[in-house]
Structure formats: structure tokens, C-alpha cells
Design a protein around this motif. Structure first.
Motif, PDB file in Angstrom:
ATOM      1  N   THR A 148       0.867  -1.179   0.000  1.00  0.00           N
ATOM      2  CA  THR A 148       0.000   0.000   0.000  1.00  0.00           C
ATOM      3  C   THR A 148       0.901   1.226   0.000  1.00  0.00           C
ATOM      4  O   THR A 148       1.660   1.453   0.947  1.00  0.00           O
ATOM      5  N   PHE A 149       0.828   2.004  -1.074  1.00  0.00           N
ATOM      6  CA  PHE A 149       1.811   3.072  -1.252  1.00  0.00           C
ATOM      7  C   PHE A 149       1.207   4.180  -2.097  1.00  0.00           C
ATOM      8  O   PHE A 149       0.753   3.941  -3.221  1.00  0.00           O
ATOM      9  N   ASN A 150       1.188   5.384  -1.556  1.00  0.00           N
ATOM     10  CA  ASN A 150       0.744   6.570  -2.279  1.00  0.00           C
ATOM     11  C   ASN A 150       1.951   7.490  -2.413  1.00  0.00           C
ATOM     12  O   ASN A 150       2.496   7.948  -1.410  1.00  0.00           O
ATOM     13  N   PHE A 151       2.396   7.733  -3.648  1.00  0.00           N
ATOM     14  CA  PHE A 151       3.649   8.458  -3.833  1.00  0.00           C
ATOM     15  C   PHE A 151       3.582   9.886  -3.306  1.00  0.00           C
ATOM     16  O   PHE A 151       4.565  10.393  -2.745  1.00  0.00           O
ATOM     17  N   ALA A 152       2.452  10.560  -3.460  1.00  0.00           N
ATOM     18  CA  ALA A 152       2.334  11.924  -2.935  1.00  0.00           C
ATOM     19  C   ALA A 152       2.467  11.925  -1.419  1.00  0.00           C
ATOM     20  O   ALA A 152       3.185  12.763  -0.843  1.00  0.00           O
TER      21      ALA A 152
ATOM     22  N   LEU B  58       6.978  34.707  -8.305  1.00  0.00           N
ATOM     23  CA  LEU B  58       6.063  35.453  -7.436  1.00  0.00           C
ATOM     24  C   LEU B  58       6.206  35.124  -5.956  1.00  0.00           C
ATOM     25  O   LEU B  58       5.538  35.746  -5.128  1.00  0.00           O
ATOM     26  N   GLY B  59       7.021  34.127  -5.616  1.00  0.00           N
ATOM     27  CA  GLY B  59       7.158  33.850  -4.192  1.00  0.00           C
ATOM     28  C   GLY B  59       7.683  32.466  -3.885  1.00  0.00           C
ATOM     29  O   GLY B  59       8.092  31.710  -4.773  1.00  0.00           O
ATOM     30  N   THR B  60       7.645  32.154  -2.593  1.00  0.00           N
ATOM     31  CA  THR B  60       8.190  30.899  -2.071  1.00  0.00           C
ATOM     32  C   THR B  60       7.075  30.070  -1.448  1.00  0.00           C
ATOM     33  O   THR B  60       6.206  30.599  -0.742  1.00  0.00           O
ATOM     34  N   LEU B  61       7.103  28.779  -1.707  1.00  0.00           N
ATOM     35  CA  LEU B  61       6.157  27.836  -1.112  1.00  0.00           C
ATOM     36  C   LEU B  61       6.935  26.917  -0.185  1.00  0.00           C
ATOM     37  O   LEU B  61       7.823  26.186  -0.629  1.00  0.00           O
ATOM     38  N   SER B  62       6.634  26.969   1.108  1.00  0.00           N
ATOM     39  CA  SER B  62       7.346  26.134   2.073  1.00  0.00           C
ATOM     40  C   SER B  62       6.819  24.709   2.027  1.00  0.00           C
ATOM     41  O   SER B  62       5.727  24.437   1.512  1.00  0.00           O
ATOM     42  N   TYR B  63       7.590  23.797   2.594  1.00  0.00           N
ATOM     43  CA  TYR B  63       7.142  22.404   2.651  1.00  0.00           C
ATOM     44  C   TYR B  63       5.862  22.261   3.467  1.00  0.00           C
ATOM     45  O   TYR B  63       4.991  21.455   3.142  1.00  0.00           O
ATOM     46  N   GLY B  64       5.728  23.056   4.528  1.00  0.00           N
ATOM     47  CA  GLY B  64       4.510  22.991   5.333  1.00  0.00           C
ATOM     48  C   GLY B  64       3.294  23.458   4.563  1.00  0.00           C
ATOM     49  O   GLY B  64       2.235  22.812   4.588  1.00  0.00           O
ATOM     50  N   ASP B  65       3.419  24.597   3.872  1.00  0.00           N
ATOM     51  CA  ASP B  65       2.304  25.105   3.075  1.00  0.00           C
ATOM     52  C   ASP B  65       2.006  24.178   1.902  1.00  0.00           C
ATOM     53  O   ASP B  65       0.844  24.003   1.512  1.00  0.00           O
ATOM     54  N   LEU B  66       3.039  23.591   1.320  1.00  0.00           N
ATOM     55  CA  LEU B  66       2.836  22.641   0.228  1.00  0.00           C
ATOM     56  C   LEU B  66       1.973  21.476   0.687  1.00  0.00           C
ATOM     57  O   LEU B  66       1.000  21.098   0.019  1.00  0.00           O
ATOM     58  N   ALA B  67       2.295  20.890   1.828  1.00  0.00           N
ATOM     59  CA  ALA B  67       1.531  19.750   2.341  1.00  0.00           C
ATOM     60  C   ALA B  67       0.073  20.130   2.571  1.00  0.00           C
ATOM     61  O   ALA B  67      -0.847  19.364   2.230  1.00  0.00           O
ATOM     62  N   GLU B  68      -0.152  21.313   3.141  1.00  0.00           N
ATOM     63  CA  GLU B  68      -1.516  21.779   3.398  1.00  0.00           C
ATOM     64  C   GLU B  68      -2.288  21.949   2.091  1.00  0.00           C
ATOM     65  O   GLU B  68      -3.432  21.496   1.964  1.00  0.00           O
ATOM     66  N   ARG B  69      -1.680  22.583   1.120  1.00  0.00           N
ATOM     67  CA  ARG B  69      -2.369  22.861  -0.147  1.00  0.00           C
ATOM     68  C   ARG B  69      -2.573  21.578  -0.969  1.00  0.00           C
ATOM     69  O   ARG B  69      -3.586  21.445  -1.665  1.00  0.00           O
ATOM     70  N   VAL B  70      -1.653  20.652  -0.891  1.00  0.00           N
ATOM     71  CA  VAL B  70      -1.833  19.367  -1.578  1.00  0.00           C
ATOM     72  C   VAL B  70      -3.067  18.654  -1.045  1.00  0.00           C
ATOM     73  O   VAL B  70      -3.913  18.159  -1.807  1.00  0.00           O
TER      74      VAL B  70
ATOM     75  N   GLN C 288       5.129  26.840 -12.256  1.00  0.00           N
ATOM     76  CA  GLN C 288       4.968  27.764 -11.141  1.00  0.00           C
ATOM     77  C   GLN C 288       4.600  26.958  -9.906  1.00  0.00           C
ATOM     78  O   GLN C 288       4.373  25.747  -9.981  1.00  0.00           O
ATOM     79  N   ASN C 289       4.511  27.628  -8.762  1.00  0.00           N
ATOM     80  CA  ASN C 289       4.316  26.904  -7.504  1.00  0.00           C
ATOM     81  C   ASN C 289       3.011  26.125  -7.435  1.00  0.00           C
ATOM     82  O   ASN C 289       2.900  25.180  -6.648  1.00  0.00           O
ATOM     83  N   ASP C 290       2.017  26.490  -8.253  1.00  0.00           N
ATOM     84  CA  ASP C 290       0.761  25.738  -8.239  1.00  0.00           C
ATOM     85  C   ASP C 290       0.899  24.374  -8.918  1.00  0.00           C
ATOM     86  O   ASP C 290       0.078  23.489  -8.682  1.00  0.00           O
ATOM     87  N   TRP C 291       1.906  24.203  -9.776  1.00  0.00           N
ATOM     88  CA  TRP C 291       2.045  22.937 -10.513  1.00  0.00           C
ATOM     89  C   TRP C 291       2.245  21.758  -9.559  1.00  0.00           C
ATOM     90  O   TRP C 291       1.494  20.768  -9.622  1.00  0.00           O
ATOM     91  N   PRO C 292       3.243  21.772  -8.676  1.00  0.00           N
ATOM     92  CA  PRO C 292       3.394  20.625  -7.765  1.00  0.00           C
ATOM     93  C   PRO C 292       2.199  20.438  -6.842  1.00  0.00           C
ATOM     94  O   PRO C 292       1.872  19.303  -6.478  1.00  0.00           O
ATOM     95  N   VAL C 293       1.520  21.523  -6.481  1.00  0.00           N
ATOM     96  CA  VAL C 293       0.321  21.399  -5.648  1.00  0.00           C
ATOM     97  C   VAL C 293      -0.755  20.624  -6.406  1.00  0.00           C
ATOM     98  O   VAL C 293      -1.377  19.693  -5.866  1.00  0.00           O
ATOM     99  N   ALA C 294      -0.976  20.997  -7.659  1.00  0.00           N
ATOM    100  CA  ALA C 294      -2.009  20.342  -8.463  1.00  0.00           C
ATOM    101  C   ALA C 294      -1.665  18.878  -8.723  1.00  0.00           C
ATOM    102  O   ALA C 294      -2.514  17.982  -8.561  1.00  0.00           O
ATOM    103  N   PHE C 295      -0.439  18.616  -9.124  1.00  0.00           N
ATOM    104  CA  PHE C 295      -0.021  17.257  -9.451  1.00  0.00           C
ATOM    105  C   PHE C 295      -0.105  16.348  -8.231  1.00  0.00           C
ATOM    106  O   PHE C 295      -0.730  15.274  -8.267  1.00  0.00           O
ATOM    107  N   LEU C 296       0.503  16.772  -7.129  1.00  0.00           N
ATOM    108  CA  LEU C 296       0.519  15.935  -5.924  1.00  0.00           C
ATOM    109  C   LEU C 296      -0.856  15.846  -5.284  1.00  0.00           C
ATOM    110  O   LEU C 296      -1.202  14.820  -4.687  1.00  0.00           O
ATOM    111  N   GLY C 297      -1.664  16.912  -5.413  1.00  0.00           N
ATOM    112  CA  GLY C 297      -3.029  16.853  -4.877  1.00  0.00           C
ATOM    113  C   GLY C 297      -3.843  15.767  -5.542  1.00  0.00           C
ATOM    114  O   GLY C 297      -4.576  15.020  -4.882  1.00  0.00           O
ATOM    115  N   ALA C 298      -3.719  15.659  -6.867  1.00  0.00           N
ATOM    116  CA  ALA C 298      -4.436  14.605  -7.580  1.00  0.00           C
ATOM    117  C   ALA C 298      -3.930  13.231  -7.168  1.00  0.00           C
ATOM    118  O   ALA C 298      -4.718  12.321  -6.859  1.00  0.00           O
TER     119      ALA C 298
END
Length: 532
Positions: A18-22, A42-54, A79-89
Motif C-alpha cells: 500500500t503506497f501513495n507516492f504523494a 512570485l514567491g516561495t512555497l514552504s514544505y509545510g504550506d505545500l503539504a496543506e495545499r496538496v 509555477q508553484n501551483d504545478w506541484p500542488v495540483a499534481f501531488l493533490g491529484a
């Protein structure tokens, strides 16, 4: 559990059943909440904010009624939304289909229909192209989520930030398996429609473990910057999965990777940070080395430079090393294998070769009869490794042709050298037979670019008046420099066997290329046939 490599390096364990890569990447970085994960214009996305937004993005996609393994199209700039969108899915068990941002509405219409995408996440600058595709496509999507809108949104569209913020974080990731579909990448393809290449949750895990950590030896302290975009297999590893696997920081760039744009990042012009790791391609390196504003060695902070996409001419690597004091680590990967499976290493570079098999991958060169070829002779390259794609979606014949009993047919021809390195001979359909002997277009091209006047070259075969194949070179000269065809022919004759020199040379302003910078020789062949 996901299958182990045939010969796994010491200390490498497979992902659990059982493994979810995100979720895996978020867990790796759970103790780095305040650290910068991604930096864009336009800015910096921290690892903490990334996890929350994912996790919020995952909840938002679920709220649309999208089910596990259904697809969402990801048409976004780096841009910073790309990893959020990809990992969120991926976190939600939904399959993101990352697509090239340089295509036409017709291309996107095909991809919408082929993937049956239930939603689209798109950059505002690319929304007009998407709207053109939605009109053409015989397929409807539930929602269009727009990152950084540049105009008022229409009904049925929602801003990415609002979409993320209106949902509570998803409590748990989808309980996916390592061999479940995680994401698609469309192969560029030299002809015909691109193929939807399906990768599992386990595949990026293997590329991180086998290549990023054990060959490149990426560190948490690194700042990574990739000229190749995130929608490419090469760029996805370079700028998302690899740096996140070790807790590094990534610089993202939405604009084209021109020399000027690249140098701006090298010099710390975005976010005040300079990359320590740069991933490029031979065409880009050639353009940068010819640029009048090439930075000095002491102006950059790079400790590691990688190249892939096409074979690196030795002359480019040697010139780069002379200027910066850093070797370019050249390797070969593919959409089908997800990332690099054969490579030089930072500690051992043999310019003019693609290096050695990455530990955990097996390489075979096969002849036309399917049997092995001896060292020194070109053969078709086959790879056995744990990151091979599952299939081409909806294309059984191509799947069978490419994925053969655990081996992946690359479509490249290589020669194995006495020291165990491999030298690129060209795409299988690009090889030429001149006077009954195989000639590698790449070998002739790599020789031409050694001439001080030549910026780029492409070689194809053309029939002579008797119907025999002869070589023709298309040459782009450096700005302000002249050379004659007689001079270049003599230059090649002096360095290669006589039958290999180009019988014709045509000087051109530019060469046709894919979005990854690969030369499209088939377009040159088409032009020759059309002009005949």
C-alpha cells in the motif's frame, strides 16, 4: 510489493504494497515545514504550506465527484501551483495527465478525449488554448480550475487559490498500491498522435532511489533548477520528485529556458538563491556557451550539472568544463522509463559516451535477429528496470511493441565500448546505410559542431541520382561567423572515416525541434522529399 530491480543496489528496499507516492513525499518532508520547497517569480512555497495545499486540492478534486483512477488534465506553466495540483491529484488517487504547454487546441482536444479527463487545472495564460480545445473536443469536463487568472473567469471556471482554500485538507491519502496508476505523461512522438504513457505510484520512487540519491547524490542543501519543464519525464524528476525525495529546494521558471532567462536564475535573480544543481539539454548548453553574456565561473554556485534529452556532443561537455570547471553528467532516459537509466556519474565522466547502466537497470543491445551484438557494433537498445511504464493507454499494439516481457525497447541504437560505456548511434529510424555500412547521424553531427563556426547541425540521408543513400548536413552557423561547405566537408573527412562525411551541406537559420529541444530529422527528410 512493487517488483525489485534484477540487481538492486545495497540498501534499496521496494515500496510497501500500500503506497501513495504523494503521501510518501509529504512524509519525507514532515520535519521541514518552514523550509522552502519551491520558489518561482512570485514567491516561495514552504514544505509545510505545500503539504496543506496538496491535501486541500485532493479534497477539492474529490468534491467534484471525481473517482479514483479517473483523470484530470494538468495544463500548467512551471509555477508553484504545478506541484500542488499534481501531488493533490495523486494524493486523492486521481490520475493527473501532465501535458505540454506548447501544443495547439487540436492537440489538447485529442488529449481531453483520449484521457476522458473529468476536470482541467490550467494556467491563466494557457486558458485561451484550453477553451479552443473544449470547443473542438467531443468530451465535457466537470470543472476548469485556473491558476493565476489573467482575465475574468467564465461560468464553470474557478480560481485555483479559491478552489484550494474552500476545502478542508483531506484527512487520509487514497490507499493506492505501488502498482496502481498514478499519472500519465504523453510521449512526444516523432510522428502520429502522442501516446498516453501510464506510470504507477512505485515508478517515481524507483527513479528517486536509484538515480537521484545514488548516482547524482542530491542533498537536502541543494537548490535545483531544470530547463526541462515539469510536464516532461526528465523535468518531473529534476524539479519535483528528485528534490522532494531529499528535502531540497527547487527554482521554477514559467518562461522559455532561453540563455538570458537561465542566466538570471544562475545569478540569483529570482528569490535571491542560486542553483547548485542545473539540469539542461545539449541544445541549450550550445546556445549558452555561444552567448556573449555567459557568466563567469565565480558568479555561479553550481556543483552538479546534468544533461539528457539527446546525446551530448563531447565538444560541448569539454567546453563547458573548461569554462566552469564542472563536468556535465550526460545520461539517457525516456518517457517510457520515466527518467535516466544509463548515465555518466559526477565522479566518472567519459565524454562522447552516455556512460554506464544505472545500478538497478539492465541493458541489452540486440541485432535485427533479436540476438546480442558484439562490442563495437550498433544494436537496438533494450532496458530492464523497475520504473518502466505500465502501458500506452488505449494502444495495445504499441504497448506490445515497446514493452516486451519485462524489457522496454527504446527505439535508440547504441554501441557498447570496451570500457563498458555506451555510445549513442541515433534513433533506430534515423540510422543510415552508406556504401553498405551503417552511419550514425549523431556521430557526423557531433563532429561538425566541433568546428569553431558551427552552432548546430543535423544529418539525414538523401538519395543520389542513382538512388543510393548519401549524407546531407543542415548547419546553423554561429552569429557573425562564416564557413564554406568545402571547409566543413574537409573538417569531417579529417576526423571520421571518409565514407561518413556529408556529401551535401545546406546552411540554415534554425533547425526544426521538439519542445524538448530534440532535432526533428523527419521534418528535414519531409522537406527534402517535398523539394525533390
Amino acid at each position: 510489493m512493487s517488483p525489485m530491480p534484477l540487481n538492486p543496489p545495497a540498501g534499496v528496499e521496494p515500496p510497501p504494497e500500500t503506497f501513495n507516492f504523494a503521501q510518501h513525499l509529504l512524509a519525507v518532508n514532515a520535519g521541514r515545514a518552514a523550509k522552502a520547497a519551491f520558489v518561482d517569480d512570485l514567491g516561495t512555497l514552504s514544505y509545510g504550506d505545500l503539504a496543506e495545499r496538496v491535501r486541500r486540492t485532493a479534497a477539492g478534486l474529490r468534491s467534484l465527484g471525481i473517482k479514483r483512477e479517473e483523470r484530470v488534465l494538468l495544463l500548467m506553466q512551471d509555477q508553484n501551483d504545478w506541484p500542488v495540483a499534481f501531488l493533490g491529484a495523486v494524493y486523492a488517487g486521481i490520475v493527473p495527465v501532465a501535458v505540454n504547454t506548447l501544443l495547439t487546441p487540436d492537440d489538447y482536444a485529442y488529449m481531453l478525449e483520449h484521457s476522458r479527463a473529468q476536470a482541467v487545472m490550467v494556467s491563466g495564460a494557457l486558458l485561451p488554448a484550453l477553451k479552443g480545445a473544449l470547443v473542438k473536443a467531443d468530451h465535457e469536463v466537470h470543472k476548469v480550475v485556473v491558476s493565476r487568472p489573467v482575465a475574468p473567469l467564465d461560468f464553470g471556471e474557478v480560481a485555483f487559490d479559491a478552489f484550494v482554500e474552500q476545502h478542508s485538507p483531506l484527512a487520509r491519502p487514497a490507499a493506492t498500491g505501488a502498482d496502481d496508476p498514478a499519472f500519465w505523461l504523453y510521449s512526444s512522438g516523432s510522428t502520429g498522435r502522442p501516446k498516453g504513457t501510464v506510470h504507477s505510484h512505485g515508478n517515481p520512487y524507483w527513479t528517486c532511489e536509484l538515480y537521484a540519491k545514488r548516482v547524482l547524490e542530491l542533498q537536502e542543501s541543494d537548490v535545483c533548477f531544470s530547463a526541462a519543464k515539469l510536464f516532461f519525464a526528465y523535468g518531473l524528476g529534476n524539479a519535483l520528485t528528485f528534490p522532494m525525495s531529499v528535502g531540497a529546494t527547487t527554482l521554477l521558471m514559467a518562461e522559455r529556458p532561453t540563455p538570458d532567462a537561465t542566466f538570471k536564475r544562475w545569478l540569483g535573480g529570482v528569490g535571491g538563491v542560486k542553483p547548485t544543481v542545473f539540469y539542461g539539454a545539449p541544445t541549450g548548453f550550445a546556445g549558452m556557451l555561444a552567448h556573449p553574456q555567459l557568466p563567469a565561473r565565480e558568479q555561479v554556485a553550481m556543483r552538479l550539472v546534468s544533461s539528457a534529452g539527446e546525446a551530448l556532443p563531447a565538444e560541448i561537455g569539454e567546453r563547458f568544463k573548461k569554462h566552469f570547471g564542472i563536468d556535465i553528467v550526460d545520461g539517457i532516459g525516456s518517457t517510457e522509463m520515466l527518467h535516466i537509466f544509463m548515465s555518466n556519474t559526477p565522479a566518472k565522466v567519459r565524454y562522447g559516451t552516455t556512460g554506464w547502466p544505472v545500478p538497478g537497470y539492465e541493458i541489452e543491445l540486440r541485432g535485427e535477429d533479436g540476438g546480442p551484438v558484439p562490442d563495437g557494433e550498433p544494436g537496438d537498445l533494450y532496458i530492464h528496470g523497475p520504473s518502466a511504464a505500465m502501458m500506452y493507454w488505449g494502444n495495445r499494439q504499441k504497448t506490445r511493441d515497446t514493452f516486451q516481457g519485462g524489457w522496454t525497447k527504446s527505439g535508440d541504437k547504441y554501441v557498447r565500448n570496451a570500457d563498458g560505456t555506451y555510445t549513442y548511434s541515433g534513433r533506430s529510424d534515423d540510422m543510415l546505410k552508406v556504401s553498405g555500412i551503417y552511419v550514425s547521424p549523431f556521430e557526423v553531427e557531433a563532429t561538425l559542431v566541433q568546428h569553431p563556426a558551427v552552432l548546430e547541425a543535423a544529418v539525414i540521408g538523401v538519395p543520389d541520382t542513382e538512388g543510393l543513400t548519401k549524407t546531407k548536413a543542415f548547419v546553423v552557423l554561429k552569429a557573425g561567423v562564416q564557413a564554406t561547405d568545402t571547409e566543413l566537408k574537409a573538417f569531417v573527412k579529417d576526423k571520421l572515416a571518409p565514407y561518413k562525411y556529408p556529401r551535401q551541406i545546406e546552411f540554415v537559420a534554425e533547425l526544426p525541434k521538439t519542445a524538448t529541444g530534440k532535432i526533428q530529422r523527419f521534418k528535414l527528410r519531409d522537406l527534402e522529399r517535398g523539394g525533390a
